[in-house]
Design an enzyme around this catalytic site. Structure first.
Site, short mmCIF file in Angstrom:
data_model
loop_
_atom_site.label_atom_id
_atom_site.label_comp_id
_atom_site.label_asym_id
_atom_site.label_seq_id
_atom_site.Cartn_x
_atom_site.Cartn_y
_atom_site.Cartn_z
CB CYS A 94 -5.98 3.40 -9.39
SG CYS A 94 -4.39 2.98 -8.00
CG LEU A 133 -1.87 -1.16 1.48
CD1 LEU A 133 -0.83 -2.21 2.13
CD2 LEU A 133 -2.94 -0.27 2.09
#
Lengths: 76, 222
Positions: B182, B165
């Site tokens: 993303c 992460l």
């Protein structure tokens, strides 16, 4: 002949895209070799060879999608 | 079960990636898992689902701005790492848990959501979109679309996880204007922006350790 299957990755994950093959058709592979990498939306997963032998054929090529349980390739 | 924490500090992406790969080999060989904290110099990492359209500038222009580009073997599209973002790599043998990537990713998101709650930030996961988001608020009311605060992308070898992460703690957010994070048309935010003050990185790491240990039911040791 032994099938290389796209394994269960977790409930709700029904398909994955083949990101790359680490072997070519005709190559010799060993049990446990990571033969190809598949990817879902947030995870890559390396699929292992279930048996030793020669990679006879690739059924799901780089960039193509496979469903869980699909045959990705064949070992003989 | 024991998980060892390592803090690599500020480290360039390539060095951290090589170290992480060695950790994966060690865990595959039977060593206990690792929870790794670090920060990276500015770098865009291009995951396996990277699309050229997710870069809003040419690669040459991006490099001229002092941001490196790296193609990586994790899921997802493009993301940015830079100082002020806490990167958490988790090298964990899922053979010792559920061999289930959905549950693993959901647990990671739960740790992230609980972490933000500890700092007074209400965050959510959104079906179909991996990562963690916060609502924009004006005068106490949620307005508009969500902003993304934490990105997630993992790799798995022999059911051992790696990557993890990026938690935007005090991240320099304008750098995200280089990309569609993303691959999404989404604004990025940070804990500092939401809270309107700088956040102590050590406090974030400490709370992450506690919550990760609790949710994954492991003993965290340094």
């Amino acid at each position: 002949m032994i099938k290389i299957i796209l394994p269960e990755l977790g409930e709700g994950i029904t398909k994955a895209t083949v990101a790359c093959w680490h072997f070519s058709e005709g190559d010799t592979i060993h049990t446990g070799d990571e033969v190809c990498e598949v990817t879902t939306d947030k995870a890559t997963f390396n699929v292992e060879a279930p048996a030793a032998g020669r990679l006879r054929s690739i059924a799901v090529k780089q960039g193509q999608d496979g469903l869980v349980g699909d045959v990705l390739g064949i070992i003989e | 079960m024991k998980i060892i924490v390592e803090d690599w500090g500020l480290v360039d992406y390539t060095t951290a990636y090589q170290r992480q790969k060695r950790m994966v080999e060690a865990v595959i060989s039977g060593e206990c898992g690792r929870l790794i904290f670090c920060e990276h110099l500015p770098v865009l990492t291009l995951g396996r689902l990277f699309k050229e359209s997710s870069l809003l500038y040419s690669k040459e222009e991006i490099e001229q701005k002092g941001v490196d580009l790296q193609t990586v073997d994790r899921g997802g599209d493009v993301t940015l790492h830079s100082p002020g973002q806490l990167v958490v790599y988790v090298v964990l043998d899922l053979n010792l848990f559920d061999r289930n990537l959905k549950i693993y990713l959901e647990k990671l998101e739960q740790v992230a959501i609980d972490l933000l709650r500890e700092f007074g930030i209400l965050a959510v996961s959104i079906a179909g979109k991996r990562g963690v988001f916060v609502h924009k608020f004006q005068s106490g009311f949620a307005v508009g679309s969500e902003e993304k605060i934490i990105s997630i992308g993992i790799g798995v070898r022999k059911w051992v996880t790696y990557h993890g992460l990026g938690i935007n703690v005090n991240t320099d957010l304008p750098l995200f204007s280089l990309i569609k994070p993303c691959g999404l048309d989404v604004q990025m935010t940070s804990m500092a922006k939401v809270l309107r003050c700088q956040v102590t990185m050590e406090e974030v790491k400490s709370k992450w350790e506690q919550l990760f240990g609790s949710i994954f039911e492991v003993n965290i040791v340094r």
